[in-house]
Enzyme design. Structure first.
Site, PDB file in Angstrom:
ATOM      1  N   PHE A   1     -98.281  -5.463   5.386  1.00 40.98           N
ATOM      2  CA  PHE A   1     -97.449  -6.131   6.384  1.00 40.98           C
ATOM      3  C   PHE A   1     -97.747  -5.531   7.751  1.00 40.98           C
ATOM      4  CE2 PHE A   1     -95.391  -8.108   2.991  1.00 40.98           C
ATOM      5  CZ  PHE A   1     -94.437  -9.003   3.440  1.00 40.98           C
TER       6      PHE A   1
ATOM      7  N   ASP B   1    -101.048   7.501   4.786  1.00 43.86           N
ATOM      8  CA  ASP B   1    -101.203   6.055   4.958  1.00 43.86           C
ATOM      9  C   ASP B   1    -101.273   5.427   3.569  1.00 43.86           C
ATOM     10  OD1 ASP B   1    -102.084   3.428   5.456  1.00 43.86           O
ATOM     11  OD2 ASP B   1    -103.021   4.062   7.329  1.00 43.86           O
TER      12      ASP B   1
ATOM     13  N   ASN C   1     -86.328   3.483  11.291  1.00 43.32           N
ATOM     14  CA  ASN C   1     -86.595   2.243  12.010  1.00 43.32           C
ATOM     15  C   ASN C   1     -85.558   1.202  11.605  1.00 43.32           C
ATOM     16  OD1 ASN C   1     -87.680   0.753   9.599  1.00 43.32           O
ATOM     17  ND2 ASN C   1     -89.241   2.366   9.722  1.00 43.32           N
TER      18      ASN C   1
END
Length: 398
Positions: free
Chosen positions: A324, A305, A208
């Site tokens: 976040f 996660d 990303n």
């Protein structure tokens, strides 16, 4: 910031030893008292007289100096300082520290001290990249030894790459961070930062646009308030902050392992942009076009996660867990739902739509969502956002 602080400076044998003289001067400019210790190899590059003249202190060289042993002793010398700095930290000194060897004054002091140690590594690029050096580095970081550098650049031997000792001012910054006496002194804070890279094959990966700038700034601000920071970072565009324990990872699963290893912590800030999915059928060799015009079929599976697993820990959960939420639509609503789903204490929400320039930029506009509601801040530099978040964390942990 260093007024009244006592630094025991161990100078290893390498061409970078000449920088230690400027380091002494810079530390004293900030009010520190510097006691130099020279290895025998260091004396091939700098003289005891020059180190003593700049430090205004006696230089220690020999483990078996009976006068010094009677007056002070190497045990007291190793513990009278507020911080032990090794600059340059050679491959030999790092190896001795990792293996617990103590056969000269420098290595004996490092074994005998009860204070934190900051290393400024300096060596040939091949030595730095050697598996033994990297193995020793991992051991030392696991022992809570701090590092600054090395930098990338030209070597005295003519090669280029990582291995140059950090410049004296950068080392001074790391010393100040290590000795910071603020509201978070004695608190351990875990910070994740940067993107993760999920491999498709040995050449390609999914990633990303996170630069790691915000997470890095937060870790720096926490360290400035005195926190003991463990900084777990993916392959970011910005260098890691000084004066913190840095753990570099590539994938989400590696980041999860590093986070688990870093716990317990008083607070955890998950600023990393962790990939939600990885390629389940990643190839062990480079995928090739077969001439059919058909793209390979990629199968995806969900990554662990990290935020949810720490937020929902039954035992040993950090007192404060901060997540976040980088959103492009319905920012506050999506972030509020994420906080409820994950179970964290705060969510730092921001709009990362391309028009904002926030993802990869120098500024940020965030909303802190907690039990108290939503607190929106104006657009600030990422350093300013980090300082405000660090101050808010300090208040929460007080």
């Amino acid at each position: 910031m260093l007024a009244g602080k006592r630094i025991l400076l161990i100078v290893g044998g390498g061409i970078a030893a000449f920088k230690s003289l400027d380091l002494i001067r810079r530390l004293r400019e900030r009010g520190a008292t510097v006691t130099p210790v020279l290895t025998r190899a260091a004396e091939e590059f700098v003289t005891p007289l020059s180190a003593s003249a700049l430090a205004g202190q006696k230089v220690y060289r020999d483990l078996f100096d009976l006068t010094d042993e009677a007056e002070m002793g190497h045990i007291e010398l190793s513990r009278a300082a507020d911080l032990v700095v090794v600059a340059p930290a050679t491959a030999d000194l790092m190896g001795k520290m990792a293996c617990g060897l103590a056969n000269d004054l420098a290595s004996t002091l490092l074994m005998a001290t009860d204070k934190r140690v900051l290393l400024a590594p300096a060596m040939n690029v091949r030595m730095w990249e050697h598996p033994a050096t990297q193995r020793n580095l991992a051991i030392l970081q696991g022992d809570d030894v701090l590092t600054v550098g090395p930098d990338v650049g030209d070597m005295a031997c003519g090669e280029h790459g990582p291995g140059r000792m950090s410049e004296p001012l950068a080392i001074v910054d790391a010393v100040e961070a290590a000795l910071a006496d603020g509201p978070l002194k004695g608190k351990h804070v875990l910070v994740t930062s940067g993107p993760t890279h999920e491999p498709i094959d040995p050449v390609r990966y999914i990633a990303n646009r996170s630069s790691g700038a915000q997470g890095t700034a937060i870790a720096r601000s926490l360290a400035a308030l005195g926190a003991d920071v463990t900084f777990v970072t993916g392959p970011a565009d910005v260098p890691p902050p000084l004066g913190v324990k840095v753990v570099k990872v590539q994938t989400a699963r590696q980041m999860k392992d590093a986070v688990d290893a870093a716990l317990p912590a008083d607070a955890a800030v998950f600023a990393a942009a962790v990939a939600d999915w990885r390629v389940a059928n990643a190839s062990g060799s480079k995928m090739k076009k077969d001439g059919s015009g058909n793209a390979p079929a990629l199968e995806f599976t969900e990554n662990p996660d990290i935020l949810a697993s720490v937020s929902q820990m039954k035992k040993g959960r950090p007192k404060l867990v901060v997540g976040f939420a980088a959103e492009t639509d319905d920012v506050q609503a999506n972030a509020t739902a994420k906080r409820k789903r994950k179970g964290c204490d705060w969510i730092v929400a921001n709009d990362v739509s391309p028009a904002t320039g926030i993802m990869g930029g120098n500024e940020n506009a965030v909303t802190i969502i907690s039990d108290e509601g939503a607190e929106s801040w104006p657009r600030l530099t990422k350093d300013q956002v980090a300082a405000k978040i660090a101050a808010k964390i300090a208040e929460a942990l007080a």
